[in-house]
Scaffold this motif. Structure first.
Motif, PDB file in Angstrom:
ATOM      1  N   ARG A 161       0.835  -1.210   0.000  1.00  0.00           N
ATOM      2  CA  ARG A 161       0.000   0.000   0.000  1.00  0.00           C
ATOM      3  C   ARG A 161       0.871   1.262   0.000  1.00  0.00           C
ATOM      4  O   ARG A 161       0.569   2.237  -0.697  1.00  0.00           O
ATOM      5  N   ASP A 162       1.950   1.239   0.760  1.00  0.00           N
ATOM      6  CA  ASP A 162       2.851   2.391   0.793  1.00  0.00           C
ATOM      7  C   ASP A 162       3.472   2.630  -0.585  1.00  0.00           C
ATOM      8  O   ASP A 162       3.629   3.785  -1.019  1.00  0.00           O
ATOM      9  N   ALA A 163       3.810   1.550  -1.271  1.00  0.00           N
ATOM     10  CA  ALA A 163       4.400   1.680  -2.609  1.00  0.00           C
ATOM     11  C   ALA A 163       3.401   2.291  -3.584  1.00  0.00           C
ATOM     12  O   ALA A 163       3.764   3.126  -4.430  1.00  0.00           O
ATOM     13  N   LEU A 164       2.135   1.864  -3.485  1.00  0.00           N
ATOM     14  CA  LEU A 164       1.102   2.448  -4.341  1.00  0.00           C
ATOM     15  C   LEU A 164       0.933   3.936  -4.064  1.00  0.00           C
ATOM     16  O   LEU A 164       0.814   4.751  -4.988  1.00  0.00           O
ATOM     17  N   THR A 165       0.929   4.296  -2.792  1.00  0.00           N
ATOM     18  CA  THR A 165       0.767   5.705  -2.417  1.00  0.00           C
ATOM     19  C   THR A 165       1.912   6.550  -2.968  1.00  0.00           C
ATOM     20  O   THR A 165       1.695   7.638  -3.518  1.00  0.00           O
ATOM     21  N   ARG A 166       3.143   6.044  -2.828  1.00  0.00           N
ATOM     22  CA  ARG A 166       4.303   6.790  -3.331  1.00  0.00           C
ATOM     23  C   ARG A 166       4.240   6.971  -4.846  1.00  0.00           C
ATOM     24  O   ARG A 166       4.738   7.955  -5.387  1.00  0.00           O
ATOM     25  N   ALA A 167       3.624   5.994  -5.524  1.00  0.00           N
ATOM     26  CA  ALA A 167       3.505   6.066  -6.988  1.00  0.00           C
ATOM     27  C   ALA A 167       2.294   6.864  -7.436  1.00  0.00           C
ATOM     28  O   ALA A 167       2.061   7.021  -8.642  1.00  0.00           O
TER      29      ALA A 167
END
Length: 471
Positions: free
Chosen positions: A375-381
């Motif tokens: 989820r954090d990776a999606l948010t950063r992207a």
């Protein structure tokens, strides 16, 4: 007994084995994002230690699949090159200096480099025969108690192929093919001749071969790669030399025989397709020649494969049908990455610590990530995500595929080896005739002829493919 295997050569990798059980295995390229990277695999090592919950000082052994001081055969070939051609000597000498400055120097001072980067070690590295590590990487994780073993690659310390017998916990060498007669280097040199990157794009040549006819096979059999008795073969390096091919140099006599080489930005013509088909056919015939002799020597129905040439799945399919073996096993990381695993397994076996011999039935040995991390990776992207339950997720994916859309599937631990096998995969509907060209053009940004691997339920495989058994 905890044994770390590591390879710092092309396809650098690390693997951790405990009493014969594989705990973790991963390529360095997955961390540094450089394909086929040559490096001391510190990221991969750190992951293996973390997965086991240990520190470097807890290791009982460190195994390396290369004896860097074994230079006799290569020195003789360098002397031969000096007498034969100043140009060849210059090319070979430059490559040797590059390896000496990086890979071989790293191995010579490996204890200090590992201690500096990872913390104090209580053991010194053990250096093992490269081809025996390949052999261990496939046989010791295979479902067989007795099997023929065929290793074919570019080169080990002194050889290019190994024929052996695995019996119980032992591996007995039956025959070796010496440098410079290398099937892997033949195919790599032809890869360069066709305008692609040697030691990198061989799979492109294999794919291109399907669109050609082997019009040049007889010239190659007669003048370049000749079969010899008892499973041997001879490569005419005066016509096709891997080291010269790496830098785009091809003798006039070769170009008189099969025509001019292709430049990397030149259009691919039917002649290039025919050359690829010819090189592929000659490679298949040579591998079959070795395998049939090995079948005669071992009198077993089981065959284990490894080495870079074992990544050629078209050749493997012919081996399974025509070499006389009933069962063929290919370790998923068949290339040099797999030697890190093989070194750890072989050293464990040699020291009597092989209490658990496990069959490798899956490739999911690399890192995994929590839902929170995803989820954090999606948010950063700058992307959003919607959670689904298992059944609802499958329904949604099936719907997207049926609509002709692409699905990027990410789950569990990363695959070991070069293939995406369901944990880091791009999914698409194979019923659409334009799907391959669409993905190649819009997602992969590569040649339109490049193939994709099919995925099918094991119990339905024989409905679609001429194949019996798991794969």
């Amino acid at each position: 007994m905890l044994v770390l295997g590591l390879s710092n050569m092309r396809d650098a990798s690390a693997a951790l084995v405990e009493n014969g059980r594989v705990i973790a295995a991963v390529e360095e390229e997955r961390f540094v994002r450089v394909k086929h990277v040559t490096a001391l695999p510190l990221h991969a090592i750190r992951y293996c230690l973390k997965e086991a919950g240990i520190e470097a000082g807890d290791l009982d052994a460190v195994a390396v699949p290369w004896k860097y001081w074994v230079l006799g055969r290569r020195s003789l070939l360098a002397l031969s090159a000096m007498l034969r051609s100043p140009q060849l000597l210059r090319v070979k000498g430059k490559r040797s200096l590059e390896r000496m400055r990086q890979e071989w120097t790293e191995l010579a001072f490996l204890s200090g480099k590992l201690s500096q980067a990872l913390g104090s070690l209580r053991v010194k590295p053990t250096y093992l025969d490269h081809h025996l590590c390949h052999a261990a990487s496939t046989y010791l994780v295979s479902p067989f108690d007795r099997a023929a073993i065929l290793i074919v690659d570019g080169a080990s310390e002194s050889h290019t192929a190994l024929l052996a017998l695995g019996d119980g916990s032992q591996i007995r060498v039956l025959k070796r093919i010496p440098l410079p007669h290398s099937l892997g280097q033949f195919y790599a040199a032809m890869t360069a001749f066709l305008g692609f990157r040697p030691d990198y794009d061989e799979y492109i040549v294999m794919g291109l071969a399907a669109y050609g006819k082997p019009e040049y096979a007889e010239q190659m059999r007669t003048h370049i790669l000749q079969l010899r008795p008892e499973g041997a073969f001879q490569l005419n390096t005066r016509l096709l030399d891997f080291h010269l091919a790496r830098v785009g140099i091809f003798p006039p006599a070769l170009q008189q025989l099969i025509g001019p080489h292709r430049r990397h930005d030149e259009e691919i013509t039917q002649r290039h397709r025919d050359l690829a088909a010819s090189a592929q056919l000659v490679l298949e015939e040579t591998v079959l020649h070795m395998a049939r002799h090995l079948r005669h020597l071992t009198d077993t129905d089981n065959l284990c494969l490894a080495g870079g040439v074992a990544n050629n799945c078209v050749a493997n399919s012919r081996l399974s049908r025509e070499a006389g073996f009933r069962h063929v096993y290919v370790q998923p990381a068949a290339g040099d990455a797999g030697t890190a695993l093989g070194a750890a397994l072989w050293l464990s076996n040699r020291r009597g610590a092989f209490s658990q011999r496990e069959v490798m039935r899956h490739t999911y040995l690399g890192p995994q990530f929590t839902e929170e991390a995803c989820r954090d990776a999606l948010t950063r992207a700058g992307l959003s995500g919607e959670p689904f339950s298992g059944e609802a997720l499958c329904e949604r994916v099936a719907t997207e595929l049926a609509l002709g859309r692409l699905v990027f599937w990410f789950q569990g631990r990363m695959e070991w080896g070069p293939r995406a096998l369901g944990h880091r995969s791009l999914l698409a509907d194979p019923r659409r005739e334009d799907m391959r060209e669409l993905i190649n053009a819009k997602v992969k940004l590569r040649e339109p002829f490049r193939p994709f691997a099919p995925a099918v339920l094991e119990e339905r495989a024989s409905d679609y493919f001429d194949w019996v058994g798991p794969s």
